[in-house]
Every structure is written in C-alpha cells, then in structure tokens.
Design an enzyme around this catalytic site. Structure first.
Site, PDB file in Angstrom:
ATOM      1  N   ASP A  17      -1.259  -3.599 -11.041  1.00  0.00           N
ATOM      2  CA  ASP A  17      -1.630  -2.576 -10.068  1.00  0.00           C
ATOM      3  C   ASP A  17      -0.773  -1.348 -10.364  1.00  0.00           C
ATOM      4  O   ASP A  17       0.149  -1.405 -11.187  1.00  0.00           O
ATOM      5  CB  ASP A  17      -1.361  -3.103  -8.646  1.00  0.00           C
ATOM      6  N   HIS A  18      -1.069  -0.244  -9.692  1.00  0.00           N
ATOM      7  CA  HIS A  18      -0.233   0.946  -9.794  1.00  0.00           C
ATOM      8  C   HIS A  18       0.918   0.825  -8.793  1.00  0.00           C
ATOM      9  O   HIS A  18       0.695   0.981  -7.588  1.00  0.00           O
ATOM     10  CB  HIS A  18      -1.035   2.206  -9.456  1.00  0.00           C
ATOM     11  N   TYR A  67      -2.796  -0.216  -4.080  1.00  0.00           N
ATOM     12  CA  TYR A  67      -3.944  -1.051  -3.697  1.00  0.00           C
ATOM     13  C   TYR A  67      -5.060  -0.980  -4.736  1.00  0.00           C
ATOM     14  O   TYR A  67      -6.234  -0.851  -4.411  1.00  0.00           O
ATOM     15  CB  TYR A  67      -4.479  -0.683  -2.312  1.00  0.00           C
ATOM     16  N   HIS A  68      -4.668  -1.079  -6.017  1.00  0.00           N
ATOM     17  CA  HIS A  68      -5.620  -1.042  -7.126  1.00  0.00           C
ATOM     18  C   HIS A  68      -5.469  -2.273  -8.021  1.00  0.00           C
ATOM     19  O   HIS A  68      -5.289  -2.143  -9.235  1.00  0.00           O
ATOM     20  CB  HIS A  68      -5.393   0.214  -7.983  1.00  0.00           C
ATOM     21  N   PRO A  69      -5.553  -3.486  -7.496  1.00  0.00           N
ATOM     22  CA  PRO A  69      -5.368  -4.653  -8.359  1.00  0.00           C
ATOM     23  C   PRO A  69      -6.502  -4.797  -9.369  1.00  0.00           C
ATOM     24  O   PRO A  69      -7.673  -4.652  -9.025  1.00  0.00           O
ATOM     25  CB  PRO A  69      -5.342  -5.824  -7.375  1.00  0.00           C
TER      26      PRO A  69
END
Length: 498
Positions: A262-263, A434-436
C-alpha cells in the site's frame, strides 16, 4: 439461481467489468455484492464519507500488529456496498505514470496499451477538476510552479485534483457503469467459496450455504483483501496454510496472498483561526447553511475532502516525484477527537512506489473471520528514510505557499520534531492511503497466481479483475487503475470464454 457469468464484488473494477461484459454480449451477468446498496444520501454526498468510515458500509478491517509501526495495528477501510471502496473514497482521479505500467513488463499492460482503456472509462465517468475548492487549495499551485497547473505524478507539481464528481455528487463506477447497464445486482450475497467441476469453476457457495451456478465462468472482483481469501477458502493457495486450517488443497499456489503493499503515509496537521474548514464559532453559520447549498450542488458538503495534491522528490534531487501529498482543507485532529471548535488543514506524505511487501493469510476457514493482514509497512528501511526526507521537504514547500492570513501552525508532529526524531514519530503515527494491492499478482512466470489475461493459473473458467492483480502499485491513487483493470478484463474474458 444461474447465470452465464458471476462477478463477485460490485466495486470499482467489478462494476466496470460487469457493465462491459453485458455490452459485449456475454449473456446473463449476475453481480454478487456482500454489502448493501449504495443508494444512500451520504454515499452520493462527497463529504459524507466522513460519516461512512467505520460504519455498516465499511468492512472496517484492521491490520495485524506490525514491527515497522512499533507493534501497532492500523485501520484498513474497505467499502462494503455497491461501488465498493469507490463509494467510500475521496474520488481523486489519477491514472498513474505510464512508467508504472511499463514496469509490470507484461504483454497488454504497458503504458501505451492501457491508455485506450483509461480513455474509454474516462469518456463515461467524466472526471473533472474540482470546481469550488477552498481558497487554500486554490493557492496550492504556488508551492511548485510547474508547467502543469494541476498535480501530475510524472513531474513535480501541485494544484487542485480531478475527481469523479458530477454536479456536486459522487459519480462512482457503480453510478456511471453498473446501474445504467441494467446488469442484475444482488446485495447481501457474501461468497464463502467457489464450486468446482474438476478444475473448472462452475459457481459459488454463499455463507448461508446457498449455491449459484455459472455456465461460462466466475470473476473475482472482491478486492486485494477478499479475492485472495475466497481463493484460499476454495483450496487455491499455499498448501501448508490451507492444510493447517483443514481446507482441502485443490492447487498449491504459494504466492496467493503474498506481495501485499500500500502507499504508506504520515500526516502533518495544522491549526489556526480563519484557516481551513472547521467547527470554530465563526463558521457555524456556514455549516448551518451547508445542507441547503448542497441541494444546489455547491458548498462545503460537495468537497471530496482531498481537494488538492502535490507530487515531489523527497530529497529534492531530481524532477521525478517519489512522494505524493494529499491536501485536505479541513481541520483533522491528530488525536482523532472528532469535534473541536477550531479550524485548520492537513497534508500528508505518501510514498509513490514503496519497496516493502507484506502478506494476507486466513485466520480460519470460516468466511466470517477477518483475514490476517500484514501490510509490511517499513519492512524495507529505505521506505522510512524517504518518508523522513519527504516530511522535511513538505514543510519547506508549505512554508512557501501563498496562504496569506490562512496559514496555520503545525501542531503535529510539530516543527520541533526534526530529522533525528522524525523516524520514531513516523513509526508511531503512520498509516496508509487505503490503497492495498498486489495479493494476486499478474505475471508471465509460472509462480504468478494470475496470468497477464487475468485468468487464475491452473484453473478454467476463473478470472480475477481488481487491484489485487497489480504486480506493483501505481504512483498515485488506485481507483482509476482499478476501473481500467475492469475494462480490460472484459476484453480478455470475452475472448477467452469463447
């Protein structure tokens, strides 16, 4: 019940894919969504995500304690409704860099090859620059005076973001693609596992033990956390883990659930009277009028919260950005106190291309049990080093912003926290954007769980189309790439199913 194609998950990728399958004449397409309908006023209201996070339309996952975060567990919101996380996000629209896709080194997925799919999605979704930003957001461009007046992950740049918003309302993949297509969507249908005939997926079993059959195939579009979980409960995954849980192994696939990333991000919080949006007394009248302005498609409730962004090189060593900053012109309390009579703004530092990797495994074969999620944050120490440098540079950049009397004081971490202490602060306070992605990576190698045509390797009639297939994360927000994957997935599946 029976359909030609079953699509598991009505999120950003699943909504586009389902609509495109029907448009291409795939036959009966049935979409199964575990959550609720997206037809709720807070979903269409951009600012409504503030009240949706953590509620019934959020899976509200949490990570396991992570060493890189001093043993902390962090929240991982995921949309549990039609539209998926695209119904609960800030609607920021970035394709990513062409080099991001070139780096996947996969036939059909280069920057040039994915561009037509992005064009097609954008033609229907019509993302646009947010038309009524806060005055602070409007001045963000002054931070980096680039040729491009809007943020762009290809170059150092800053400004107002584009969003999938129309007339002050959320325009998600569900709104733009799925609903107009007329594809049948069944909500409240949580999938336990796949049904099989030999090595062919022929349907799904729901958690209530009912079964739905598919004559042509099944597509998993449940996201980076749930698509691999469904595969593992269906017997596809690391054999040692499946045996331990009493799951019959259909295919030993050691990389299912691996490559999770993720980021990672750390926020800078600013507070001061007369700055950003907040609950200070002087703004009470504006908040009272906000619902009426919203009915006219105007005002602060039309704000997607993340109004602006910056891309820059953390060390200032080149013009190639390795950090993204999301700018939110609202007061966000660093201690998560929701209602304080003050105002301010927020900007974060997120790594564009993290090196660290984690994994997802099952805690139980029971579909109701949350998976064990290890995002692997800061497992590679170089990520933390870049974050530290990113915070130092972001401070300098914001110091040059033409915010005038709207400039606020940094209250967290606070200007007194300098380089030697920032690493500790970041470990104790960082989260993710919140970018898995990545748990079912595409690849041409036999170890990759998914082929470059989105087919589950070793199985028939089974595909995956969502952010889980990304070998590497893109350099900005992942909602647009997820929709692109759904669009291209419809092409591949139509060709392969024939």
């Amino acid at each position: 019940m029976q359909a030609d194609f079953l699509v598991v998950g009505a999120g950003s990728a699943g909504s586009v894919l389902s609509a495109e399958l029907k448009r291409r004449g795939a036959g009966k397409v049935l979409v199964l969504e575990a959550g609720r309908s997206e037809r709720h006023p807070l979903v269409s209201m951009p600012f409504g995500l503030v009240w949706l996070l953590g509620g019934a339309r959020d899976w509200a996952f949490r990570s396991n304690p992570m060493k890189g975060l001093n043993g902390r567990s962090i929240a991982i919101p995921r949309g549990r409704m039609v539209g998926g996380s695209g119904s609960i996000n800030s609607m920021v629209w970035f394709r990513g860099r062409a080099q991001d896709f070139d780096a996947w080194q996969l036939n059909g997925w280069s920057g040039a090859e994915v561009s037509p799919a992005f064009d097609a999605v954008e033609a229907k979704l019509r993302p646009q620059v947010f038309p009524s930003p806060h005055p602070l957001t409007a001045q963000l461009q002054s931070v980096l005076r680039a040729n491009d007046p809007h943020p762009n992950p290809d170059v150092e740049s800053a400004g107002i973001c584009s969003h999938n918003l129309i007339r002050g309302r959320r325009n998600s993949a569900a709104t733009a693609f799925l609903r107009p297509s007329g594809v049948e969507v069944r909500t409240g249908c949580e999938v336990d596992c796949l049904l099989w005939t030999d090595d062919r997926a022929t349907g799904v079993r729901l958690v209530d033990d009912s079964e739905i059959k598919a004559t042509k195939g099944v597509v998993l579009s449940a996201g980076s956390l749930l698509s691999p979980a469904i595969l593992m409960r269906s017997g596809i995954g690391p054999s040692a883990d499946l045996n331990r849980l009493g799951i019959d192994v259909r295919l030993d696939a050691p990389e299912v659930g691996q490559n999770l990333h993720d980021h990672p991000g750390i926020g800078l919080h600013f507070e001061g009277p007369g700055t950003g949006y907040g609950l200070e007394p002087r703004q009470w009248a504006s908040w009272a009028m906000a619902p009426f302005a919203y009915l006219l498609g105007r005002g602060r409730l039309t704000s997607p919260t993340v109004e602006g962004a910056m891309f820059f090189n953390a060390r200032g060593e080149s013009s190639e950005p390795d950090v993204q900053s999301h700018f939110i012109p609202f007061y966000l309390d660093p201690k998560d106190r929701k209602y304080r009579a003050t105002s301010g703004y927020f900007a974060d530092v997120c790594l564009c291309r993290p090196r660290s990797r984690g994994s997802l495994t099952l805690a139980s074969k029971d579909a109701k049990a949350s998976p064990i999620i290890d995002l692997g944050v800061f497992r590679d120490g170089r990520d933390l080093e870049t974050m530290v440098q990113g915070v130092l540079r972001l401070r300098k950049l914001l110091g040059t912003a033409r915010f005038g009397e709207g400039k606020a004081h940094e209250i967290a971490p606070g200007a007194e926290i300098q380089a030697q202490d920032l690493a500790s602060y970041i470990r104790q306070n960082a989260g993710t954007a919140y970018h898995p992605v990545g748990t079912l990576r595409m690849g041409d190698d036999k170890e990759a769980p998914i082929s470059a045509r989105l087919a589950v390797r070793g199985m028939q009639g089974l595909w995956v189309a969502d952010a889980s297939v990304m070998p590497k994360i893109t350099s900005a927000n992942t909602n647009a790439p997820s929709m692109m994957i759904g669009y291209k997935g419809a092409d591949y599946i139509m060709e392969d199913a024939q």
